[in-house]
Design a protein around this motif. Structure first.
Motif, short mmCIF file in Angstrom:
data_model
loop_
_atom_site.label_atom_id
_atom_site.label_comp_id
_atom_site.label_asym_id
_atom_site.label_seq_id
_atom_site.Cartn_x
_atom_site.Cartn_y
_atom_site.Cartn_z
N ALA A 567 50.84 35.64 69.29
CA ALA A 567 49.83 36.67 69.01
C ALA A 567 49.15 36.41 67.66
N PRO A 568 47.85 36.66 67.56
CA PRO A 568 47.15 36.51 66.28
C PRO A 568 47.51 37.63 65.32
N VAL A 569 47.18 37.43 64.03
CA VAL A 569 47.36 38.48 63.03
C VAL A 569 45.98 38.83 62.46
N LYS A 570 45.82 40.08 62.08
CA LYS A 570 44.53 40.53 61.57
C LYS A 570 44.20 39.87 60.24
N HIS A 571 42.91 39.55 60.07
CA HIS A 571 42.48 38.91 58.83
C HIS A 571 40.98 39.11 58.67
N HIS A 572 40.51 38.97 57.45
CA HIS A 572 39.08 39.03 57.19
C HIS A 572 38.42 37.75 57.70
N ILE A 573 37.13 37.82 57.98
CA ILE A 573 36.40 36.61 58.34
C ILE A 573 35.12 36.51 57.53
N GLY A 574 34.68 35.27 57.37
CA GLY A 574 33.46 35.01 56.62
C GLY A 574 32.25 34.92 57.52
N ASP A 575 31.22 34.26 57.01
CA ASP A 575 29.93 34.26 57.69
C ASP A 575 29.61 32.94 58.39
N ILE A 576 30.61 32.06 58.52
CA ILE A 576 30.37 30.78 59.21
C ILE A 576 30.60 31.00 60.70
N ASP A 577 29.53 31.35 61.39
CA ASP A 577 29.65 31.65 62.82
C ASP A 577 29.24 30.44 63.65
N ALA A 578 29.31 30.60 64.97
CA ALA A 578 29.01 29.50 65.89
C ALA A 578 27.58 29.00 65.72
N GLN A 579 26.66 29.91 65.43
CA GLN A 579 25.26 29.50 65.27
C GLN A 579 25.10 28.55 64.08
N ILE A 580 25.72 28.88 62.97
CA ILE A 580 25.62 28.02 61.78
C ILE A 580 26.29 26.67 62.04
N ILE A 581 27.45 26.69 62.70
CA ILE A 581 28.14 25.43 63.01
C ILE A 581 27.28 24.57 63.91
N ASN A 582 26.68 25.17 64.94
CA ASN A 582 25.83 24.40 65.86
C ASN A 582 24.61 23.82 65.15
N GLN A 583 24.00 24.62 64.29
CA GLN A 583 22.83 24.13 63.56
C GLN A 583 23.20 22.98 62.62
N THR A 584 24.32 23.13 61.93
CA THR A 584 24.77 22.09 61.01
C THR A 584 25.13 20.82 61.77
N SER A 585 25.75 20.99 62.94
CA SER A 585 26.13 19.85 63.77
C SER A 585 24.89 19.10 64.26
N GLU A 586 23.87 19.83 64.66
CA GLU A 586 22.63 19.19 65.12
C GLU A 586 21.96 18.40 64.00
N MET A 587 21.96 18.98 62.80
CA MET A 587 21.36 18.28 61.65
C MET A 587 22.14 17.00 61.34
N HIS A 588 23.47 17.07 61.45
CA HIS A 588 24.31 15.89 61.24
C HIS A 588 24.00 14.81 62.27
N SER A 589 23.95 15.20 63.54
CA SER A 589 23.70 14.22 64.61
C SER A 589 22.36 13.52 64.44
N SER A 590 21.36 14.29 64.09
CA SER A 590 20.02 13.70 63.89
C SER A 590 20.03 12.71 62.73
N ARG A 591 20.74 13.04 61.68
CA ARG A 591 20.74 12.20 60.48
C ARG A 591 21.50 10.89 60.73
N VAL A 592 22.70 10.95 61.37
CA VAL A 592 23.49 9.73 61.50
C VAL A 592 22.90 8.76 62.52
N LYS A 593 22.07 9.25 63.42
CA LYS A 593 21.41 8.34 64.35
C LYS A 593 20.55 7.33 63.60
N MET A 594 20.00 7.77 62.46
CA MET A 594 19.12 6.92 61.66
C MET A 594 19.83 6.35 60.45
#
Length: 690
Positions: A567-594
């Motif tokens: 079972a999980p335990v309760k904890h605070h969370i920050g602002d790094i959500d799936a949208q930010i991770i996906n956006q950062t990942s896309e920027m990384h992928s575009s950059r390393v291709k070149m």
């Protein structure tokens, strides 16, 4: 853990009769048998494992079958000594090894071992005789290096052919190292006779340790038994004033292999010795000749490597990145202590220019989770620890007004759980960090109880396949708290806790020597209830530097405990959500291709993988020379390419081959994260319950 073998009494008697006439058969091997203390040790081992081991098991016929396979593999992992008929004969013990454990009826593994010794002596005689052969290195044939999955030899002719090629390869390897024929013969005679000698010197204590570890390996890979001699050697190495080179070594077949180079040690600082290198020769600083150590006991090799601080030790190695056909390389390392300051966390600032705007990315490299226990116990206020050092580095970086932080946990194999917990506390408000469940099911939650946050800003954690244990706790907590982004490779996957038990403490006799047991007693769980065990920490952005089919870490170990959840335990969370991770990942992928630097590095990884995973080596001299040249040339070309493409030459030290491409890309990811959070008008950590 390797595995061991069994034997038929009639066949054993026949084998001993046959070989005693042609080889000076040791009387010690004829009387190898379990000793009185082994009975007591076995009872204690089974008691502790049954009561406290994290994995529940039953000692029955099914486990007996597994122990047999493990014991055979430990004796002859490369299937180079036993015949198929030997393996068939061992089947009479298939359902008797559980009795060897539960009823302390230990004679079967000793019978099996005596036949193994006879087979070793037979092969040594053949190898020595082969040294009289004048080999033709213009014949196009190959030696299969890894025979672990192949069939056992069915007869003498087949096993002789395997060993003919083995000896030919040994001769060719030394020939390519510019050794004279007389030197080659002398070196290999000593090597093969040494194999026989060390086989004869094995005593009841060694056989018992080998068998019990075969049993332990069927439970999981981190449980093992240390015989009294092994325990004493370990304690001596820890207490003597002699120094070493800072490398963890292990035995692989007849080779001593570098398991890991310790951060901050002489080997690490020299950059001459690396993980998977094989040590084949050792010489002291004034010695002109090397001692060939192929087939030596691990403790004998370690004893030669250790010595007084400031003295040199010379090693002959087969570099791991050159694969099975590696050419012998000679290196020299100066012995020294592994200084805490060399292992300590360090910082730097990487400057990134992005769309005409400059960003400062702070980097803190944490090689291990350490604490100066001696200073702490003395009550010194300024004792060193990972958390204290990182906290100071954070203050320095903040004074330089960094825009984001990279926490580099690559090759961090773990260390103090307390330090991992407290380090995580520098980046969050108080809260749970990791859950630990023991064999009874009891769960203890380790928490950060300090509400202070040393760093609030954008955070990226860089990990690799060697990040393990405590470093995985930090990386997984960063993810679970949505505190930052984890990038790199999927981590090692070691999420278990071991405890060392001195069996002598439970003996009624003061002079009893029973050894020690290291047992897995608990498992780590993430704050979200998931597990780092087996599966590791999967990065939010995968650098795809793990090649298809490549196995490593816990997933490559036999009988590793599977991932599970609580079972999980309760904890605070920050602002790094799936949208930010996906956006950062896309920027990384575009950059390393070149990014030619990044893609060139991936090609180096592919080359290393291909070389390291060779299953066979050519015995054609011209082909071996071409392979040496091809690998060396290709690697040099890639390294020069990376060096030439470095835009800021000031980043390179005079002796540095090329920049840290992965860290450079991580700094760009941190820059992307900074921009995204700024656009969102957010800090990367806020107070929200989860």
């Amino acid at each position: 853990m390797r595995k061991l073998t069994k034997n038929l009494t009639l066949l054993l008697a026949t084998a001993i009769t046959l070989f005693a006439a042609s080889f000076s058969y040791s009387t010690t091997s004829e009387i190898l048998a379990p000793e009185k203390q082994h009975d007591r040790a076995t009872k204690l081992i089974t008691h502790f494992l049954d009561k406290y081991h994290y994995k529940k098991f039953t000692i029955d016929n099914s486990l007996s079958d597994e122990i047999l396979g493990a014991y055979i593999e430990a004796l002859d992992p490369n299937r180079s000594y036993f015949y198929q008929k030997d393996i068939d004969s061992f089947q009479i013990f298939r359902f008797k090894l559980d009795d060897a454990i539960s009823k302390t009826e230990l004679s079967p593994p000793f019978q099996m071992f005596r036949l193994y010794q006879a087979r070793v002596e037979e092969r040594v005689l053949f190898a020595l005789d082969q040294l009289k052969t004048k080999y033709d290195f213009k014949v196009d044939e190959e030696l299969i290096i890894d025979r672990s999955e192949l069939s056992w030899a069915t007869g003498n002719h087949e096993l002789n052919e395997i060993w003919r090629k083995r000896v030919k390869n040994d001769v060719l390897t030394l020939r390519l190292a510019d050794k004279k024929p007389s030197e080659i013969k002398e070196t290999l005679e000593k090597r093969y006779k040494g194999i026989a000698k060390r086989s004869e010197q094995i005593d009841a204590e060694d056989v018992y340790q080998l068998f019990i570890n075969a049993f332990a390996s069927t439970l999981e890979p981190h449980t093992n038994y240390l015989s009294p001699r092994t325990s004493e050697n370990f304690e001596i190495r820890m207490s003597l004033s002699l120094e070493g080179i800072g490398a963890l070594l292990r035995t692989d077949g007849e080779y001593t292999v570098v398991e890991k180079v310790i951060p901050g040690g002489p080997a690490d600082l020299s950059d001459l010795l690396h993980g998977s290198d094989r040590i084949v020769g050792i010489a002291q600083q004034n010695d002109k000749e090397f001692k060939d150590v192929v087939g030596w006991r691990l403790e004998e090799v370690v004893q030669l490597i250790r010595g007084s601080k400031g003295t040199d030790v010379k090693l002959q190695i087969l570099p791991g990145d050159e694969g099975q056909a590696a050419k012998i390389t000679e290196i020299k390392i100066t012995r020294d202590k592994i200084k805490l300051e060399e292992q300590a966390a360090k910082s730097e600032v990487i400057k990134i220019e992005d769309n005409l705007q400059n960003y400062k990315i702070g980097v803190i490299d944490v090689p291990t989770f350490y604490i100066d226990f001696a200073a702490y116990q003395r009550g010194e206020k300024d004792y060193r620890s990972t958390t204290r050092d990182v906290d100071k580095l954070l203050a320095d970086l903040k004074s330089e007004k960094i825009d984001a932080l990279v926490l580099d946990l690559r090759s961090n194999g773990g260390g103090s759980l307390t330090e991992a917990t407290q380090l995580m506390g520098l980046f969050i408000d108080e809260g749970p960090i990791v859950q630990v469940q023991d064999s009874s099911g009891h769960i203890e939650v380790h928490r950060d109880r300090d509400s202070n946050i040393s760093y609030h800003g954008p955070l990226v954690v860089l990990v690799d396949r060697f990040s393990a244990s405590a470093s995985e706790i930090v990386a997984s907590a960063i993810q679970d708290y949505h505190r930052g982004i984890v990038v790199g490779e999927t981590t090692f996957g070691k999420g278990t806790v071991q405890q060392l038990v001195d069996l002598n403490n439970f003996s009624s006799k003061d002079d009893a020597k029973l050894g020690q047991l290291k047992a897995t007693i608990a498992q780590y769980f993430r704050v979200d209830g998931g597990s780092t065990q087996h599966q590791g920490v999967i990065p939010d952005i995968d650098f795809k530097t793990i090649l298809k089919g490549e196995e490593y870490g816990e997933r490559a170990l036999k009988n590793a405990l599977p991932a599970s959840s609580i079972a999980p335990v309760k904890h605070h969370i920050g602002d790094i959500d799936a949208q930010i991770i996906n956006q950062t990942s896309e920027m990384h992928s575009s950059r390393v291709k070149m990014n030619d630097k990044f893609n060139s590095l991936l090609e180096i990884f592919q080359l290393d993988y291909d070389v390291r995973n060779q299953k066979a080596v050519s015995l054609l001299e011209s082909s071996r020379k071409e392979e040496y040249k091809r690998v060396e040339t290709t690697r040099s070309e890639y390294q020069e390419m990376l060096k030439d493409m470095e835009e800021n030459l000031n980043k390179l030290d005079d002796d540095e081959e090329f920049i840290d491409v992965l860290l450079d890309e991580t700094a760009h990811i941190a820059t992307d994260l900074t921009k995204l959070l700024k656009a969102k008008n957010s800090s990367s950590f806020v107070y929200r319950n989860h």
